[in-house]
Design a protein around this motif. Sequence first.
Motif, PDB file in Angstrom:
ATOM      1  N   TYR A  62      71.669  88.451 145.135  1.00 34.44           N
ATOM      2  CA  TYR A  62      70.633  89.171 144.617  1.00 34.44           C
ATOM      3  C   TYR A  62      70.993  90.318 143.774  1.00 34.44           C
ATOM      4  N   GLY A  63      71.881  90.895 144.251  1.00 37.58           N
ATOM      5  CA  GLY A  63      72.211  92.121 143.652  1.00 37.58           C
ATOM      6  C   GLY A  63      72.253  92.193 142.087  1.00 37.58           C
ATOM      7  N   THR A  64      72.903  91.232 141.448  1.00 36.86           N
ATOM      8  CA  THR A  64      72.843  91.153 140.021  1.00 36.86           C
ATOM      9  C   THR A  64      71.492  90.929 139.470  1.00 36.86           C
ATOM     10  N   LEU A  65      70.437  90.651 140.094  1.00 37.55           N
ATOM     11  CA  LEU A  65      69.352  89.983 139.414  1.00 37.55           C
ATOM     12  C   LEU A  65      68.146  91.136 139.484  1.00 37.55           C
ATOM     13  N   GLY A  66      68.454  91.879 140.649  1.00 39.43           N
ATOM     14  CA  GLY A  66      67.165  92.787 140.692  1.00 39.43           C
ATOM     15  C   GLY A  66      67.555  94.187 140.249  1.00 39.43           C
ATOM     16  N   GLY A  67      66.705  95.009 140.110  1.00 39.25           N
ATOM     17  CA  GLY A  67      66.987  96.497 139.813  1.00 39.25           C
ATOM     18  C   GLY A  67      67.674  96.576 138.220  1.00 39.25           C
ATOM     19  N   GLY A  68      67.401  95.457 137.247  1.00 39.31           N
ATOM     20  CA  GLY A  68      68.087  95.571 136.048  1.00 39.31           C
ATOM     21  C   GLY A  68      69.210  94.447 136.142  1.00 39.31           C
ATOM     22  N   ALA A  69      69.092  93.308 135.415  1.00 35.12           N
ATOM     23  CA  ALA A  69      70.209  92.421 135.273  1.00 35.12           C
ATOM     24  C   ALA A  69      71.346  92.887 134.756  1.00 35.12           C
ATOM     25  N   VAL A  70      72.651  92.521 135.451  1.00 32.02           N
ATOM     26  CA  VAL A  70      74.053  93.335 134.998  1.00 32.02           C
ATOM     27  C   VAL A  70      74.106  93.047 133.551  1.00 32.02           C
ATOM     28  N   GLU A  71      73.662  91.875 133.248  1.00 34.76           N
ATOM     29  CA  GLU A  71      73.749  91.698 131.712  1.00 34.76           C
ATOM     30  C   GLU A  71      73.379  92.835 130.779  1.00 34.76           C
ATOM     31  N   ALA A  72      71.878  93.015 131.111  1.00 33.80           N
ATOM     32  CA  ALA A  72      71.188  93.950 130.484  1.00 33.80           C
ATOM     33  C   ALA A  72      71.751  95.513 130.476  1.00 33.80           C
ATOM     34  N   LEU A  73      72.526  95.671 131.469  1.00 33.33           N
ATOM     35  CA  LEU A  73      73.294  96.996 131.719  1.00 33.33           C
ATOM     36  C   LEU A  73      74.485  96.986 131.092  1.00 33.33           C
ATOM     37  N   LYS A  74      75.283  95.910 131.022  1.00 42.94           N
ATOM     38  CA  LYS A  74      76.312  95.919 130.168  1.00 42.94           C
ATOM     39  C   LYS A  74      75.829  96.517 128.605  1.00 42.94           C
ATOM     40  N   ASP A  75      74.733  95.715 128.207  1.00 38.44           N
ATOM     41  CA  ASP A  75      74.506  96.012 126.836  1.00 38.44           C
ATOM     42  C   ASP A  75      74.253  97.364 126.566  1.00 38.44           C
ATOM     43  N   LEU A  76      73.427  97.950 127.753  1.00 38.66           N
ATOM     44  CA  LEU A  76      73.022  99.328 127.776  1.00 38.66           C
ATOM     45  C   LEU A  76      74.340  99.964 127.540  1.00 38.66           C
ATOM     46  N   VAL A  77      75.214 100.069 128.354  1.00 39.65           N
ATOM     47  CA  VAL A  77      76.519 100.772 128.622  1.00 39.65           C
ATOM     48  C   VAL A  77      77.344 100.591 127.151  1.00 39.65           C
ATOM     49  N   GLY A  78      77.546  99.420 126.957  1.00 40.73           N
ATOM     50  CA  GLY A  78      78.442  98.953 125.668  1.00 40.73           C
ATOM     51  C   GLY A  78      77.774  99.981 124.248  1.00 40.73           C
ATOM     52  N   LYS A  79      76.473  99.944 124.221  1.00 40.86           N
ATOM     53  CA  LYS A  79      75.798 100.539 123.069  1.00 40.86           C
ATOM     54  C   LYS A  79      76.063 101.890 123.249  1.00 40.86           C
ATOM     55  N   LYS A  80      75.933 102.558 124.365  1.00 36.28           N
ATOM     56  CA  LYS A  80      76.196 104.156 124.459  1.00 36.28           C
ATOM     57  C   LYS A  80      77.880 104.342 124.206  1.00 36.28           C
ATOM     58  N   LEU A  81      78.730 103.445 124.544  1.00 35.98           N
ATOM     59  CA  LEU A  81      80.098 103.786 124.482  1.00 35.98           C
ATOM     60  C   LEU A  81      80.428 104.020 122.860  1.00 35.98           C
ATOM     61  N   VAL A  82      79.853 102.714 122.338  1.00 40.92           N
ATOM     62  CA  VAL A  82      80.045 102.735 120.847  1.00 40.92           C
ATOM     63  C   VAL A  82      79.341 103.965 120.012  1.00 40.92           C
ATOM     64  N   LYS A  83      78.143 104.361 120.616  1.00 38.04           N
ATOM     65  CA  LYS A  83      77.599 105.412 119.898  1.00 38.04           C
ATOM     66  C   LYS A  83      78.326 106.722 120.259  1.00 38.04           C
TER      67      LYS A  83
ATOM     68  N   ASN B 107      72.376 109.971 136.936  1.00 39.15           N
ATOM     69  CA  ASN B 107      72.605 109.743 135.575  1.00 39.15           C
ATOM     70  C   ASN B 107      72.576 108.082 135.289  1.00 39.15           C
ATOM     71  N   PRO B 108      71.995 107.981 133.996  1.00 38.89           N
ATOM     72  CA  PRO B 108      71.488 106.459 133.714  1.00 38.89           C
ATOM     73  C   PRO B 108      72.784 105.624 133.541  1.00 38.89           C
ATOM     74  N   GLN B 109      73.962 106.390 132.950  1.00 34.67           N
ATOM     75  CA  GLN B 109      75.218 105.450 132.551  1.00 34.67           C
ATOM     76  C   GLN B 109      75.977 105.389 133.857  1.00 34.67           C
ATOM     77  N   GLN B 110      75.812 106.261 134.606  1.00 34.15           N
ATOM     78  CA  GLN B 110      76.776 106.204 135.846  1.00 34.15           C
ATOM     79  C   GLN B 110      76.078 105.159 136.819  1.00 34.15           C
ATOM     80  N   ALA B 111      74.791 105.253 136.786  1.00 37.32           N
ATOM     81  CA  ALA B 111      74.118 104.423 137.891  1.00 37.32           C
ATOM     82  C   ALA B 111      74.482 102.923 137.296  1.00 37.32           C
ATOM     83  N   ALA B 112      74.277 102.729 135.927  1.00 40.40           N
ATOM     84  CA  ALA B 112      74.529 101.473 135.403  1.00 40.40           C
ATOM     85  C   ALA B 112      75.998 100.837 135.697  1.00 40.40           C
ATOM     86  N   VAL B 113      76.922 101.751 135.374  1.00 42.41           N
ATOM     87  CA  VAL B 113      78.231 101.151 135.637  1.00 42.41           C
ATOM     88  C   VAL B 113      78.438 100.904 137.103  1.00 42.41           C
ATOM     89  N   ALA B 114      77.796 101.751 137.977  1.00 41.39           N
ATOM     90  CA  ALA B 114      78.034 101.551 139.566  1.00 41.39           C
ATOM     91  C   ALA B 114      77.240 100.182 140.018  1.00 41.39           C
TER      92      ALA B 114
END
Length: 392
Positions: free
Chosen positions: A357-378, A311-318
Amino acid sequence: MSNQRLQLTEEQRALIGTVQNLARDKNWRTNSIKFLDGTFPAENLRELAKIGVLGMSVPEEYGGSSLPLFDTVLVIEEIAKHCYTTAMGVMSSVGTQTRVISKYAPESLKREILPKVCTGEVNLAIGMTEPHAGTDVPNYKTNTVIKENCAVVNGVKTLISKVDDAEWFVVFTRINGAPGRDGIGCVLVNRNTPGFEVTARYHTMGGEFLGEIQFNNVEVPLENVILREGAFKKLLSAFNTQRCLNPSVSLGMAEAAFEEAINYVRQRTIRGNPIADFQGIQWKLAEMYRDIEAGRALLYQAALSADPFPNPQQAAVAKMYVNEMAIRVSSEALQVHGGYGFTDDYPISRIYRGVRYGTLGGGAVEALKDLVGKKLVKDFDPVEGFHSMGTF
């Protein structure tokens, strides 16, 4: 960390135990110092290939075991507890690149490549990031033109793992210049193809090298265009796997840092007493343990959602939580070592470097926070709110 309360299957326990015994017998955590100069852990990967680890993401008909993502997360976590560089090397064999080939490549390429991935004869790499665009996929400039008898790739990809060791590269590329996300497809390129050139190498804090590749009129067979334009959602679904595997490395390293901290404070004495007896140290250990267990719960839940991709959002939050948690935990573990933790003679120094390295690779943490935040509002329902057990 005990896994007894997780009710793992006998097969899962056996696999984790085999990896653990191998890593301990070979003393990987101490010996990992030799990889700080960029040396590739080829011997460690050969040993892991013998016990089936490199084939975890490969379907059985091609020599693999086709294990669920959760099992793969457990194994990567265990490897990362002992050696960051080896865990990153394994990621390239069980991550997005292998899963894209297994899911979307034509049969001829599957039979040519996948059995050799299982044995460690072939290493894979993925080319996504460009010098001007990382997560900004709509602005990727690498382009592949489909001709009558071949496809021609031009562009630059950068910050690529295993750039000197991989034979095949899964390249995210624009197809026929089609704009935006919908123009992105995927091409498989062999490093021996004319026009393929490694133009830069960057030595990282963790020890490994990341590289830059120039594609200058690289001609590949049409069958190597494994996904054409309009396939970005498929690619992103596959890439969500990386958002569970990346934090599995972080989780394993956080556990390693925690173990190193406990071992150190039990042995280090002040005025004849082990510093483990001090309340300030015990509070640090308690908080580290709390954070690790919270991260484990988030990551395991995301990995268990995979069918076949998580699940994209669960993976992003994790990923968001575990990446940042591992930095906190390893920092505190280094702190309790005092000045010794700042030296390369202690494993905690290497753990601290790698975990960054973790926060940089596989999708930067900042980008994932943006993704999750938008979905929460929506998705928020002002009447129902959010249900327990997650709504992502």
